[in-house]
Design a protein around this motif. Structure first.
Motif, PDB file in Angstrom:
ATOM      1  N   TRP A 191       0.862  -1.177   0.000  1.00 43.30           N
ATOM      2  CA  TRP A 191       0.000   0.000   0.000  1.00 43.30           C
ATOM      3  C   TRP A 191       0.899   1.227   0.000  1.00 43.30           C
ATOM      4  O   TRP A 191       2.049   1.138  -0.420  1.00 43.30           O
ATOM      5  N   ASN A 192       0.425   2.377   0.427  1.00 41.02           N
ATOM      6  CA  ASN A 192       1.230   3.599   0.335  1.00 41.02           C
ATOM      7  C   ASN A 192       1.131   4.455   1.588  1.00 41.02           C
ATOM      8  O   ASN A 192       0.184   4.330   2.365  1.00 41.02           O
ATOM      9  N   ILE A 193       2.119   5.318   1.731  1.00 44.88           N
ATOM     10  CA  ILE A 193       2.075   6.430   2.680  1.00 44.88           C
ATOM     11  C   ILE A 193       2.201   7.706   1.855  1.00 44.88           C
ATOM     12  O   ILE A 193       3.014   7.775   0.933  1.00 44.88           O
ATOM     13  N   GLU A 197       1.236  18.413   3.228  1.00 42.26           N
ATOM     14  CA  GLU A 197       1.526  19.578   4.070  1.00 42.26           C
ATOM     15  C   GLU A 197       2.237  19.178   5.362  1.00 42.26           C
ATOM     16  O   GLU A 197       1.905  19.645   6.451  1.00 42.26           O
ATOM     17  N   GLY A 198       3.213  18.287   5.233  1.00 41.34           N
ATOM     18  CA  GLY A 198       4.020  17.882   6.374  1.00 41.34           C
ATOM     19  C   GLY A 198       3.437  16.767   7.210  1.00 41.34           C
ATOM     20  O   GLY A 198       4.084  16.288   8.147  1.00 41.34           O
ATOM     21  N   LEU A 221      -4.882   6.863   7.044  1.00 34.68           N
ATOM     22  CA  LEU A 221      -4.955   6.325   8.394  1.00 34.68           C
ATOM     23  C   LEU A 221      -3.652   6.544   9.155  1.00 34.68           C
ATOM     24  O   LEU A 221      -2.581   6.682   8.568  1.00 34.68           O
ATOM     25  N   THR A 222      -3.756   6.542  10.471  1.00 36.24           N
ATOM     26  CA  THR A 222      -2.568   6.591  11.315  1.00 36.24           C
ATOM     27  C   THR A 222      -1.957   5.194  11.403  1.00 36.24           C
ATOM     28  O   THR A 222      -2.568   4.200  10.993  1.00 36.24           O
ATOM     29  N   PRO A 239       6.723   8.087  10.819  1.00 37.38           N
ATOM     30  CA  PRO A 239       5.554   7.856  11.672  1.00 37.38           C
ATOM     31  C   PRO A 239       4.314   8.561  11.129  1.00 37.38           C
ATOM     32  O   PRO A 239       4.392   9.682  10.627  1.00 37.38           O
ATOM     33  N   CYS A 240       3.193   7.877  11.227  1.00 34.85           N
ATOM     34  CA  CYS A 240       1.905   8.439  10.806  1.00 34.85           C
ATOM     35  C   CYS A 240       1.021   8.522  12.049  1.00 34.85           C
ATOM     36  O   CYS A 240       0.452   7.513  12.476  1.00 34.85           O
TER      37      CYS A 240
END
Length: 313
Positions: A191-193, A197-198, A221-222, A239-240
């Motif tokens: 999948w992707n991250i 805007e930072g 999602l976090t 980190p998300c």
């Protein structure tokens, strides 16, 4: 091939490994039969190869699984295997660019905010790419399956999303790990991250496509949220943690209690379909008091999302 997109994996390499990465890209561009990567650790060679493939969806013609390597006095030399001829690659790349151009022309307006551009990419992929079934082919794992054939597996979705984000000037990373399907089966997954805007967040277009048009269960999602049914090495990725661009938060579709769920249903019931994120434990008996009109309901337990498809004409 074009190299104008985000190169997250490149940024994680040492200076010597970056030189090897650049050398491999240069070799792949001209279909070199062998490429000298210099004095790099043999144990790091595969990471460099994967970095090139994950950062650059345009190298769909390079088969990373069949690359041969030799240790020489000057370092490591690799012999790439190519799945297409230069002429075939030019034709396929022209078809891919035509799809990207059509997307940009029909969906993207000047001055569109980053989130709006990302939503359009997500919607376009749901409408134009189907999840492959039947025999597994090499193309289904690349942008060729996604953007030329219109059918691919999760890796093809992730590469295509990365390529769309590159055109949209949105930083995106291809993520690999595993995912647990609703039937409990755990399988390799991609999948992707995306960074907006930072702020970084996970997006799984494959699983949203599997859920049906209009699904946003896996949109921005976090780490904590996606770990409900996805597994990945957190040390490899940024980190998300923010919900700033989560689809439901951005569109005020989060129900904090049953009363608010009822109000959201009433406000959205005129639509053909809509979703609501629940911030409380779900109980099917609540439908009797929430006022949902006649139609179909889908509940995603892992993400605590209700999807409503109404019978509204």
């Amino acid at each position: 091939m074009e190299h104008q997109g985000a190169r997250y994996y490149y940024s994680r390499l040492t200076d010597r490994e970056k030189s090897a990465y650049d050398a491999l890209c240069k070799g792949l561009d001209c279909f070199a039969s062998s490429v000298s990567l210099g004095r790099i650790s043999p144990t790091r060679m595969q990471s460099i190869v994967e970095s090139v493939v994950y950062d650059n969806p345009g190298y769909f013609y390079f088969d990373q699984r069949r690359i041969a390597a030799m240790q020489t006095l000057s370092g490591i030399t690799v012999k790439p295997e190519y799945c297409n001829t230069p002429g075939e690659v030019r034709l396929l790349w022209k078809q891919i660019q035509a799809q990207l151009d059509a997307f940009m022309h029909t969906r993207i307006r000047p001055g569109m905010p980053p989130l709006a551009r990302q939503i359009e990419a997500h919607r376009w992929m749901q409408q134009h790419i189907r999840i492959a079934d039947g025999a597994d082919t090499r193309e289904q794992h690349s942008v060729v399956g996604a953007l030329v054939q219109g059918s691919c597996v999760c890796e093809g979705f992730a590469h295509a999303y990365k390529l769309l984000c590159d055109r949209l000037h949105l930083a995106s990373i291809l993520v690999t790990g595993t995912a647990r399907r609703p039937d409990g089966v755990v399988e390799p997954h991609a999948w992707n991250i995306t960074r907006l805007e930072g702020s970084t967040a996970h997006i799984d277009v494959t699983w949203d496509t599997a859920l049906g048009s209009g699904a946003y269960d896996y949109f921005n999602l976090t780490d904590a949220e996606i770990r409900a049914d996805h597994c990945f090495d957190g040390g490899l990725y940024p980190p998300c943690t923010e919900k700033r661009f989560d689809y439901f938060t951005s569109n005020r579709l989060v129900a904090k209690d049953p009363a608010q769920l009822g109000r959201l249903i009433a406000a959205q019931a005129h639509k053909a379909c809509f979703s609501v994120k629940l911030a409380f434990p779900w109980d099917a008996s609540l439908l009797d008091t929430c006022g949902f009109p006649v139609g179909r309901i889908r509940y995603n337990q892992a993400q605590n999302v209700l999807f409503f498809q109404t019978d509204t004409p």
